[in-house]
Design a protein around this motif. Structure first.
Motif, PDB file in Angstrom:
ATOM      1  N   SER A   1      20.375  46.507 -19.541  1.00 49.81           N
ATOM      2  CA  SER A   1      20.056  45.763 -19.049  1.00 49.81           C
ATOM      3  C   SER A   1      19.043  46.148 -17.539  1.00 49.81           C
ATOM      4  N   LEU A   2      17.857  45.604 -17.443  1.00 48.20           N
ATOM      5  CA  LEU A   2      17.247  45.659 -15.832  1.00 48.20           C
ATOM      6  C   LEU A   2      18.053  45.780 -14.932  1.00 48.20           C
ATOM      7  N   ASN A   3      18.010  46.923 -14.315  1.00 50.78           N
ATOM      8  CA  ASN A   3      17.477  47.372 -12.428  1.00 50.78           C
ATOM      9  C   ASN A   3      17.310  47.090 -12.193  1.00 50.78           C
ATOM     10  N   LYS A   4      17.257  47.034 -10.138  1.00 52.86           N
ATOM     11  CA  LYS A   4      16.709  47.065  -9.724  1.00 52.86           C
ATOM     12  C   LYS A   4      15.624  48.751  -9.651  1.00 52.86           C
ATOM     13  N   THR A   5      16.043  49.589  -9.695  1.00 57.24           N
ATOM     14  CA  THR A   5      15.669  50.939 -10.151  1.00 57.24           C
ATOM     15  C   THR A   5      14.636  50.738 -10.806  1.00 57.24           C
ATOM     16  N   MET A   6      14.724  50.088 -12.502  1.00 53.77           N
ATOM     17  CA  MET A   6      13.873  50.151 -13.311  1.00 53.77           C
ATOM     18  C   MET A   6      12.452  49.162 -13.043  1.00 53.77           C
ATOM     19  N   THR A   7      12.922  47.985 -11.924  1.00 48.83           N
ATOM     20  CA  THR A   7      11.699  46.567 -12.021  1.00 48.83           C
ATOM     21  C   THR A   7      10.822  47.625 -11.116  1.00 48.83           C
ATOM     22  N   ALA A   8      11.111  48.596 -10.587  1.00 49.86           N
ATOM     23  CA  ALA A   8      10.273  48.964  -9.588  1.00 49.86           C
ATOM     24  C   ALA A   8       9.380  50.125 -10.358  1.00 49.86           C
ATOM     25  N   THR A   9       9.750  50.667 -10.273  1.00 49.38           N
ATOM     26  CA  THR A   9       9.280  51.700 -11.844  1.00 49.38           C
ATOM     27  C   THR A   9       8.218  51.252 -12.624  1.00 49.38           C
ATOM     28  N   LEU A  10       8.553  49.632 -13.685  1.00 48.72           N
ATOM     29  CA  LEU A  10       7.963  49.025 -13.636  1.00 48.72           C
ATOM     30  C   LEU A  10       6.307  48.647 -13.231  1.00 48.72           C
ATOM     31  N   LYS A  11       6.194  49.056 -12.107  1.00 49.90           N
ATOM     32  CA  LYS A  11       5.478  47.715 -11.438  1.00 49.90           C
ATOM     33  C   LYS A  11       4.596  49.143 -10.431  1.00 49.90           C
ATOM     34  N   GLU A  12       5.113  49.923 -10.821  1.00 48.98           N
ATOM     35  CA  GLU A  12       4.653  51.755 -10.865  1.00 48.98           C
ATOM     36  C   GLU A  12       3.638  51.976 -11.833  1.00 48.98           C
ATOM     37  N   TYR A  13       4.565  52.409 -12.805  1.00 50.58           N
ATOM     38  CA  TYR A  13       3.986  52.798 -14.221  1.00 50.58           C
ATOM     39  C   TYR A  13       3.336  51.546 -14.623  1.00 50.58           C
ATOM     40  N   PRO A  14       2.869  50.708 -15.328  1.00 48.40           N
ATOM     41  CA  PRO A  14       3.263  49.340 -16.333  1.00 48.40           C
ATOM     42  C   PRO A  14       2.889  49.536 -17.658  1.00 48.40           C
ATOM     43  N   ALA A  15       3.617  50.167 -17.799  1.00 44.59           N
ATOM     44  CA  ALA A  15       3.921  50.608 -19.590  1.00 44.59           C
ATOM     45  C   ALA A  15       3.699  49.789 -20.575  1.00 44.59           C
ATOM     46  N   GLY A  16       2.742  49.729 -21.698  1.00 45.77           N
ATOM     47  CA  GLY A  16       2.196  48.785 -22.654  1.00 45.77           C
ATOM     48  C   GLY A  16       3.636  48.339 -23.657  1.00 45.77           C
ATOM     49  N   GLY A  17       4.850  49.122 -24.176  1.00 49.87           N
ATOM     50  CA  GLY A  17       5.589  48.876 -24.193  1.00 49.87           C
ATOM     51  C   GLY A  17       6.969  49.388 -23.833  1.00 49.87           C
ATOM     52  N   PHE A  18       8.318  49.223 -25.290  1.00 47.97           N
ATOM     53  CA  PHE A  18       9.463  49.613 -25.255  1.00 47.97           C
ATOM     54  C   PHE A  18      10.211  49.764 -26.346  1.00 47.97           C
ATOM     55  N   ALA A  19      11.058  50.397 -27.028  1.00 46.86           N
ATOM     56  CA  ALA A  19      11.147  51.019 -27.664  1.00 46.86           C
ATOM     57  C   ALA A  19      13.068  50.718 -27.553  1.00 46.86           C
ATOM     58  N   ILE A  20      13.129  49.820 -28.618  1.00 53.01           N
ATOM     59  CA  ILE A  20      14.765  49.822 -28.055  1.00 53.01           C
ATOM     60  C   ILE A  20      15.207  50.529 -28.857  1.00 53.01           C
ATOM     61  N   PHE A  21      16.861  51.822 -28.872  1.00 49.77           N
ATOM     62  CA  PHE A  21      17.416  52.059 -29.615  1.00 49.77           C
ATOM     63  C   PHE A  21      19.101  51.778 -29.864  1.00 49.77           C
ATOM     64  N   GLY A  22      19.351  52.423 -31.080  1.00 50.12           N
ATOM     65  CA  GLY A  22      20.682  51.711 -31.292  1.00 50.12           C
ATOM     66  C   GLY A  22      22.116  51.864 -29.535  1.00 50.12           C
TER      67      GLY A  22
END
Length: 201
Positions: A60-81
């Protein structure tokens, strides 16, 4: 070089038709070149925790992840098992990641059919399973079935099909992940599988 960079950007941003390249910041353009594990957004995790398949994954998305994503706007995500628990969790996680991006991200997964299938091989999912890619009798139908349930869970990219030719019996990495040992047959089936995936976007 400028034209090549623009071409790469247009290709990597193909899923985000509404967002024009000219309106993107340099940081957003660079970010579109990266498809990352969602775990990499949580700066509290070590490299081992991020990359080891046996280590727990973020689900799940947490506050740390959301903050990192704002600073480093990745183009996509690879979901693993390790990022998957059940259908409800997966849908929410994928949707939350999408909503947290200013530009619609690539949502990718390894779902080949057979032994490399993050969703079909998970005990909590009831989707059509395939014994192996090599055993698929109708590659188009298989691609369409997989494409339909991937779309249902919010994915727009599948790291499949495997286009390798199974010519080396000692190569246990590929084996029955390939459609076969004949180049013409593999080429035809790869195209058919892709057509099936593309039916569902």
């Amino acid at each position: 070089m400028k034209k090549l960079f623009a071409l790469i950007m247009l290709l990597s941003c193909a899923v985000c038709e509404a967002h024009e390249l000219d309106n993107m910041t340099l940081r957003e353009k660079v970010g579109q070149l990266f498809v990352i594990r969602p775990d990499q957004l949580d700066t509290r995790l070590t490299d081992d925790e991020i990359h080891k398949s046996s280590a727990p994954g973020v689900k799940s998305l947490n506050k740390t992840m959301t903050a990192t994503l704002k600073e480093y706007p990745a183009g996509g995500f690879a979901i693993f098992g390790k990022n998957i628990a059940d259908p409800k969790q997966l849908r929410k996680f994928v949707n939350d990641l999408k909503k947290s991006c200013a530009i619609l991200p690539i949502m990718a997964i390894d779902e080949e059919g057979g032994r490399i299938s993050r969703i079909a091989n998970h005990k909590n999912f009831r989707v059509r399973k395939f014994a192996s890619v090599q055993a698929m009798t109708n590659a188009h139908e298989a691609g369409s079935i997989i494409g339909a349930y991937l779309r249902d869970y919010g994915f727009n990219m599948d790291f499949a099909p495997v286009a390798d030719i199974n010519t080396n019996p000692d190569n246990i990495v590929i084996g029955d992940r390939a459609f076969g040992s004949d180049p013409a047959e593999v080429s035809r089936k790869v195209g058919e599988f892709l057509d099936g995936l593309h039916q569902h976007g």
